[in-house]
Design a protein around this motif. Structure first.
Motif, PDB file in Angstrom:
ATOM      1  N   TRP A   1       0.832  -1.188   0.000  1.00 10.20           N
ATOM      2  CA  TRP A   1       0.000   0.000   0.000  1.00 10.20           C
ATOM      3  C   TRP A   1       0.877   1.253   0.000  1.00 10.20           C
ATOM      4  O   TRP A   1       2.023   1.231   0.455  1.00 10.20           O
ATOM      5  CB  TRP A   1      -0.950   0.018   1.199  1.00 10.20           C
TER       6      TRP A   1
ATOM      7  N   SER B   1      -0.872   8.592 -12.630  1.00  8.56           N
ATOM      8  CA  SER B   1      -1.183   7.163 -12.678  1.00  8.56           C
ATOM      9  C   SER B   1      -0.033   6.370 -12.074  1.00  8.56           C
ATOM     10  O   SER B   1       1.146   6.691 -12.298  1.00  8.56           O
ATOM     11  CB  SER B   1      -1.403   6.713 -14.129  1.00  8.56           C
TER      12      SER B   1
ATOM     13  N   ASP C   1       1.266   2.217 -11.294  1.00  2.00           N
ATOM     14  CA  ASP C   1       0.977   0.799 -11.502  1.00  2.00           C
ATOM     15  C   ASP C   1       1.350   0.009 -10.249  1.00  2.00           C
ATOM     16  O   ASP C   1       1.891   0.551  -9.275  1.00  2.00           O
ATOM     17  CB  ASP C   1       1.686   0.260 -12.745  1.00  2.00           C
ATOM     18  N   SER C   2       1.065  -1.278 -10.278  1.00  2.00           N
ATOM     19  CA  SER C   2       1.275  -2.112  -9.094  1.00  2.00           C
ATOM     20  C   SER C   2       2.749  -2.220  -8.729  1.00  2.00           C
ATOM     21  O   SER C   2       3.098  -2.319  -7.548  1.00  2.00           O
ATOM     22  CB  SER C   2       0.682  -3.505  -9.326  1.00  2.00           C
TER      23      SER C   2
ATOM     24  N   VAL D   1       3.689   0.740  -6.609  1.00  2.00           N
ATOM     25  CA  VAL D   1       3.229   0.591  -5.224  1.00  2.00           C
ATOM     26  C   VAL D   1       4.138  -0.367  -4.462  1.00  2.00           C
ATOM     27  O   VAL D   1       4.433  -0.166  -3.278  1.00  2.00           O
ATOM     28  CB  VAL D   1       1.769   0.094  -5.195  1.00  2.00           C
TER      29      VAL D   1
ATOM     30  N   CYS E   1       4.115   4.335   2.994  1.00  3.67           N
ATOM     31  CA  CYS E   1       3.954   3.083   2.257  1.00  3.67           C
ATOM     32  C   CYS E   1       4.293   1.917   3.185  1.00  3.67           C
ATOM     33  O   CYS E   1       4.924   2.099   4.233  1.00  3.67           O
ATOM     34  CB  CYS E   1       4.824   3.051   1.000  1.00  3.67           C
TER      35      CYS E   1
ATOM     36  N   ARG F   1      -4.779   9.789  -1.782  1.00  2.00           N
ATOM     37  CA  ARG F   1      -5.213   8.595  -2.499  1.00  2.00           C
ATOM     38  C   ARG F   1      -4.458   7.409  -1.909  1.00  2.00           C
ATOM     39  O   ARG F   1      -3.232   7.464  -1.752  1.00  2.00           O
ATOM     40  CB  ARG F   1      -4.919   8.692  -4.000  1.00  2.00           C
TER      41      ARG F   1
ATOM     42  N   LEU G   1      -3.291   3.723  -2.511  1.00  2.00           N
ATOM     43  CA  LEU G   1      -3.028   2.778  -3.593  1.00  2.00           C
ATOM     44  C   LEU G   1      -2.730   1.412  -2.971  1.00  2.00           C
ATOM     45  O   LEU G   1      -1.882   1.308  -2.074  1.00  2.00           O
ATOM     46  CB  LEU G   1      -1.832   3.236  -4.429  1.00  2.00           C
TER      47      LEU G   1
ATOM     48  N   VAL H   1      -3.713  -2.105  -9.573  1.00  2.00           N
ATOM     49  CA  VAL H   1      -3.783  -1.198  -8.426  1.00  2.00           C
ATOM     50  C   VAL H   1      -5.239  -0.846  -8.141  1.00  2.00           C
ATOM     51  O   VAL H   1      -6.017  -0.547  -9.063  1.00  2.00           O
ATOM     52  CB  VAL H   1      -2.978   0.089  -8.695  1.00  2.00           C
TER      53      VAL H   1
ATOM     54  N   VAL I   1      -7.430   1.943  -6.291  1.00  2.00           N
ATOM     55  CA  VAL I   1      -7.264   3.315  -5.817  1.00  2.00           C
ATOM     56  C   VAL I   1      -8.459   3.692  -4.955  1.00  2.00           C
ATOM     57  O   VAL I   1      -9.616   3.555  -5.373  1.00  2.00           O
ATOM     58  CB  VAL I   1      -7.135   4.298  -6.998  1.00  2.00           C
TER      59      VAL I   1
END
Length: 324
Positions: free
Chosen positions: A253, A262, A264-265, A268, A277, A303, A305, A318, A320
């Motif tokens: 996360w 934007s 992506d996974s 993250v 995180c 936000r 993620l 991901v 959101v």
């Protein structure tokens, strides 16, 4: 008392008799009337014939016993097939009941078990089924990847289940209640085609024909994510993430104030330049995981993620979640 000869009608008053009495008939009497208040046994015996014994005038709960070679056609105009009968004390005729005819045992039910339908809800590594069956108390099942060998008959499927390690999750049995059974097939591989083999068993052990249901698992993903603020004046957020998988999985996360870019996974999972995180391991056996994020700045829009990684290192898309 011994009575010989013939008579159309004979009346014997047994009033005040309290001891057992024995009446022996060697002749022929068409109608024998017994009367009075008698409170003991009355044995009627001999080798003669009595057309009918009438006890309608006899009181005192006497027991009428027929024995010997005496031929008694009826008692109170009813069958005289019982060797001993109780004479009621109430006034009025007492007709002994005829012996009941032996009951014929009913034929056992003719069961015809059948699996009539199977519907499912697909997930990544588990699938939920509802199996509809008739004339059944139990089902046996196993899931086999398409193209691989499965049981060729209902009998073989039952043996397959009985010989298997049911903790595997792909094979098992379940009771049928109300015409259906709910089962969950686990330990499957995501995005894979399978065949579920099923047979239903009747109460007498009869098995249905083998039923086959093709199905496919889903792609590994996060189904939903939500948050809760336990204390409105605090700085902690409780986050709940639900996956479509029961196996253990890593959850990554990240919290960002960037509301437009934007990610992506892999961002993250690997980047460390977010506001906050982290990661944690979701245990197997459940599709849901809960974690907390501390030290959230009040009044700030974020936000959240979230990305998940299964045991085969497959990263989900991901998810959101706006957080403020």
């Amino acid at each position: 008392m011994s009575i010989d000869g013939q008579a159309d009608s004979l009346t014997l008053n047994l009033d005040t008799q309290t001891a057992d009495i024995r009446l022996k008939f060697n002749g022929i009497v068409q109608n024998l009337m017994l009367s009075g208040n008698h409170r003991a046994n009355i044995a009627v015996t001999g080798n003669g014939t009595v057309g009918n014994i009438d006890t309608s005038q006899l009181t005192g709960n006497a027991n009428l016993i027929l024995s010997g070679q005496l031929n008694v056609k009826t008692v109170n105009n009813g069958p005289a097939s019982l060797l001993q009968m109780s004479v009621p004390s109430a006034s009025g005729p007492s007709t002994p009941s005829a012996p009941s005819s032996p009951s014929t045992p009913s034929a056992p039910p003719d069961y015809n078990p059948s699996v009539v339908n199977a519907v499912y809800e697909a997930n990544a590594d588990f699938v939920k089924f509802r199996i509809d069956a008739t004339d059944a108390v139990k089902i046996y099942y196993t899931a086999v990847e398409t193209g691989k060998s499965g049981p060729g008959s209902a009998e073989r499927l039952k043996e397959w289940v009985e010989e298997s390690d049911l903790s595997d999750g792909t094979t098992g049995e379940s009771a049928v209640t109300g015409g259906f059974a709910n089962i969950t097939v686990t330990n499957l591989v995501e995005s894979t085609d399978y065949v579920l083999y099923i047979t239903a068993e009747a109460p007498d052990g009869k098995l249905s024909d083998l039923y086959r249901k093709s199905f496919a698992t889903d792609e590994f993903r996060i189904i939903s994510s939500s948050y809760n603020i336990p204390d409105p004046d605090g700085d902690e957020v409780e986050v709940t993430v639900r996956l479509n998988a029961l196996g253990d999985a890593w959850l990554y996360w990240a919290l960002t104030t960037d509301l437009t870019s934007s990610f992506d996974s892999n961002d993250v999972k690997t980047r460390e330049d977010f506001v906050k995180c982290g990661k944690f391991l979701k245990d197997s056996g459940t599709a849901e995981a809960v974690f907390n994020i501390n030290n959230i700045a009040p009044g700030t829009r974020y936000r959240l993620l979230v990305a998940a990684e299964d045991r085969k290192d497959k990263l989900s898309d991901v998810f959101v979640l706006p957080l403020e």
